[in-house]
Design a protein around this motif. Structure first.
Motif, short mmCIF file in Angstrom:
data_model
loop_
_atom_site.label_atom_id
_atom_site.label_comp_id
_atom_site.label_asym_id
_atom_site.label_seq_id
_atom_site.Cartn_x
_atom_site.Cartn_y
_atom_site.Cartn_z
N LYS A 68 1.21 3.49 8.67
CA LYS A 68 0.64 3.67 10.02
C LYS A 68 1.77 3.92 11.00
O LYS A 68 2.76 3.19 11.03
CB LYS A 68 -0.16 2.42 10.43
CG LYS A 68 -0.50 2.31 11.91
CD LYS A 68 -1.49 3.38 12.35
CE LYS A 68 -1.80 3.23 13.85
NZ LYS A 68 -2.59 4.33 14.36
N GLU B 172 -1.64 8.04 9.81
CA GLU B 172 -1.89 6.88 8.96
C GLU B 172 -2.49 7.35 7.65
O GLU B 172 -2.97 8.49 7.53
CB GLU B 172 -2.84 5.89 9.64
CG GLU B 172 -4.20 6.46 9.98
CD GLU B 172 -5.07 5.46 10.72
OE1 GLU B 172 -6.14 5.12 10.18
OE2 GLU B 172 -4.67 5.03 11.82
N ASP C 3 -10.25 -0.10 1.33
CA ASP C 3 -10.58 0.21 2.72
C ASP C 3 -10.09 -0.89 3.65
O ASP C 3 -9.57 -0.61 4.74
CB ASP C 3 -12.10 0.39 2.86
CG ASP C 3 -12.50 0.79 4.27
OD1 ASP C 3 -12.03 1.83 4.76
OD2 ASP C 3 -13.29 0.05 4.90
N TYR D 195 0.50 1.84 1.92
CA TYR D 195 -0.32 2.05 3.12
C TYR D 195 0.62 2.22 4.31
O TYR D 195 1.58 1.46 4.47
CB TYR D 195 -1.25 0.86 3.34
CG TYR D 195 -2.24 0.65 2.22
CD1 TYR D 195 -3.47 1.30 2.23
CD2 TYR D 195 -1.95 -0.20 1.16
CE1 TYR D 195 -4.38 1.11 1.20
CE2 TYR D 195 -2.86 -0.39 0.12
CZ TYR D 195 -4.07 0.27 0.14
OH TYR D 195 -4.97 0.10 -0.87
N SER E 216 -6.39 -0.58 4.21
CA SER E 216 -6.09 0.48 5.18
C SER E 216 -6.28 -0.02 6.61
O SER E 216 -5.48 0.29 7.51
CB SER E 216 -6.98 1.70 4.93
OG SER E 216 -6.74 2.25 3.65
N CYS F 30 -2.63 6.54 3.01
CA CYS F 30 -2.18 5.81 1.82
C CYS F 30 -1.73 6.82 0.78
O CYS F 30 -2.34 7.89 0.61
CB CYS F 30 -3.32 4.94 1.28
SG CYS F 30 -2.93 4.13 -0.29
#
Length: 590
Positions: free
Chosen positions: A250, A233, A36, A248, A39, A235
């Protein structure tokens, strides 16, 4: 004895089972926390790249709006642009200028050719600012990024293009800084079609598409890559060259659908967790043999570092996000300040040229009267610059603790009344009304008349700016024994409830769409609040959209010892008050 041994054995087995279960649960929980946090990091990194690109565009737009660039005279522009490069202002390698036909000059080569075959040329001619994908420079012989900005004419038409090339390695190095500390980790950028436009391996630039299977991209990764370019965004996980990997990603703001991707090997995330938990398991198992029934207590101790880890991760992520927001706020503010300083200077410059043409005319000629009007416009914008600079200096001096109050005993009612009456003529000329009222004729207290004048003129000028023709502005003083209330009330456009606390913050402004005829830097009310608080007072606001606004200042009634005893009235001259009104009201236009 047998019962004791049996009980102890059962206890040890149960405790060992609990420790084992705790081991796996802890491992899973910790991995989820690290995942988390990764991310959140890629989200912050993507925003950071977007802000970097937006900053370069903002700087170039500032250059493009200068009178030198807008002259479209290359003999004047080339030394100016070369000077910017030599001073190291930004990551630019060279600048270039193109006319509407596409013919262009560069600081590297005077007659460079024509840009009509470039897609970005047509986008700029349509009024858009562009930050391109990597392009192979004909003059430099290697990949560069191009920033291209429209040059606007007096009639808001595009009269040319200002561009600059940025060394490909500049953005590449910036993006590479987001990789984690692992030999198989790296960061890269892909466009909205999946083509790589920034990567540690330059052979991939504009040639490799992550959505098309190849020797480099296995079919499984190509299928997952569509998720990367289609979503905002997230993963994906895959195996690449026998390395289990998380990617990951974005979307980068201020770009044409670019996406930042950071490859993080599974081992980088999992192995530290596994090693730490393995040590905890061994310690827990050994402890179980000696303390038996207390193993649950050990489990509680194990959970504390995990809670602390989560809290630390959340705090670090929050700090990073606040830092990025602060950097964006500063960028927006200084961009606004640049516009505020630039606009009046351009107006003054234009009027000076017009006055020079009319300077030889007779006083009874139309040109003479026009030059008088131009002089008035120049004076107003000079006052506006003085107000902005004075406010900036005062804010800085307040922050540094250099501004001190010159407290003396004065009749606060007389001071406020005199300031209010000095604005009557100006306000009536604007087609509005102002009136003063008080429930007491005299209230002696310690104050700084000059600072009170700054406070009142700022609030009155705000009321004038945000009221309509025929509206009434009311200034009232109320004696509450130990405190004095000073109220400035108008019947203007009002302030939305969600913006009422924001207006006292440094550099903040209410949505400019509420009144497009007025401008400001967002400093005035912050300065007012600081000056009121220096007097030991408070300021608050009550407002309804469409019905008006009331600012209420509450000052404590105090006295200071003075060799001359008490002093009545405001100490500034009428001429000084008129000058101050011109300065404080300089951003009000008819």
């Amino acid at each position: 004895m047998k019962i004791f041994i049996f009980s102890l054995s059962i206890s040890i087995l149960l405790t060992t089972a609990l420790v084992t279960i705790s081991y796996y649960l802890t491992e899973e929980l910790t991995f989820d926390l690290v995942h988390d946090n990764s991310s959140k990091n890629i989200r912050a990194h993507g925003e950071s790249v977007g802000h970097w690109i937006d900053k370069q565009i903002t700087v170039m737009e500032t250059y493009a709006s200068s009178p030198t660039i807008r002259s479209m005279n290359w003999d004047q522009i080339e030394p100016y642009l070369r000077n910017e490069v030599l001073k190291g202002k930004g990551p630019y390698e060279q600048f270039f200028l193109a006319d509407p036909s596409g013919n262009y000059h560069t600081t590297g080569k005077r007659d460079a050719g024509n840009l009509k075959d470039r897609d970005y040329f047509h986008k700029v001619m349509a009024g858009n600012s562009v930050f391109t994908q990597p392009l192979l420079s004909k003059t430099l012989g290697r990949f560069t990024y191009i920033i291209a900005i429209p040059i606007w004419g007096e009639k808001q038409e595009v009269i040319g293009l200002l561009g600059a090339s940025i060394d490909f390695s500049t953005l590449k190095a910036y993006v590479d800084s987001f990789r984690v500390n692992h030999k198989s980790s790296y960061s890269y950028i892909v466009d909205q079609k999946g083509y790589v436009i920034a990567h540690p391996n330059t052979d991939y630039i504009t040639k490799l598409n992550i959505t098309i299977p190849s020797k480099v991209i296995p079919p499984e990764l190509a299928r997952n890559a569509w998720q990367v370019i289609q979503n905002e965004e997230g993963c994906i996980d895959y195996t690449f060259k026998d390395v289990k990997t998380y990617a990951y990603y974005k979307k980068i703001p201020h770009t044409d659908g670019w996406t930042l991707v950071t490859r993080v090997p599974f081992d980088y995330l999992y192995e530290p967790i596994k090693a730490k938990n393995r040590r905890l398991f061994i310690i827990g198992s050994i402890a179980t043999m000696f303390i038996g029934f207390f193993s649950l207590f050990i489990g509680m101790l194990v959970s504390k570092p995990l809670v602390h880890l989560k809290k630390t991760l959340e705090e670090n992520t929050s700090l990073l996000e606040k830092t990025l927001r602060h950097d964006q706020f500063k960028t927006e503010f200084f961009s606004n300040i640049s516009h505020e300083l630039k606009t009046p200077l351009n107006i003054i410059f234009g009027n000076i040229q017009l006055m020079e043409l009319a300077s030889n005319q007779k006083q009874d000629s139309p040109s003479y009267f026009k030059s008088t009007k131009y002089l008035s416009v120049m004076k107003q914008n000079c006052y506006r610059l003085m107000r902005l600079i004075d406010n900036l200096i005062d804010i800085t001096r307040i922050d540094a603790g250099y501004i001190k109050l010159n407290l003396e005993n004065h009749n606060i009612v007389e001071i406020v009344e005199e300031i209010t009456l000095s604005t009557v003529e100006y306000i009536e000329n604007k087609g509005k009304m102002i009136e003063f009222d008080t429930d007491t004729e005299e209230k002696m207290m310690a104050c700084d008349p000059d600072k009170i004048e700054r406070i009142m003129l700022n609030l009155i000028s705000n009321a004038v700016k945000f009221t309509n023709l025929g509206d009434l502005i009311q200034v009232n003083v109320f004696d509450h024994n130990e405190r004095v209330l000073i109220c400035v009330k108008d019947s203007g456009i009002g302030i939305p409830e969600e913006k009422q606390q924001q207006i006292f913050e440094r550099f903040a402004q209410v949505d400019s769409s509420l009144n497009k005829n007025q401008e400001g830097s967002g400093i005035g009310l912050s300065l007012v609040k600081s000056l009121v608080e220096m007097h030991g007072g408070t300021i608050s606001v009550e407002s309804q959209v469409g019905k008006g606004t009331e600012f209420v200042i509450s000052l404590p009634v105090q006295h200071v010892h003075s060799d001359d005893n008490t002093m009545d009235g405001a100490l500034t001259s009428k001429q000084n008050k008129v000058e101050r009104i011109h300065i404080e009201f300089s951003d009000i236009y008819s």
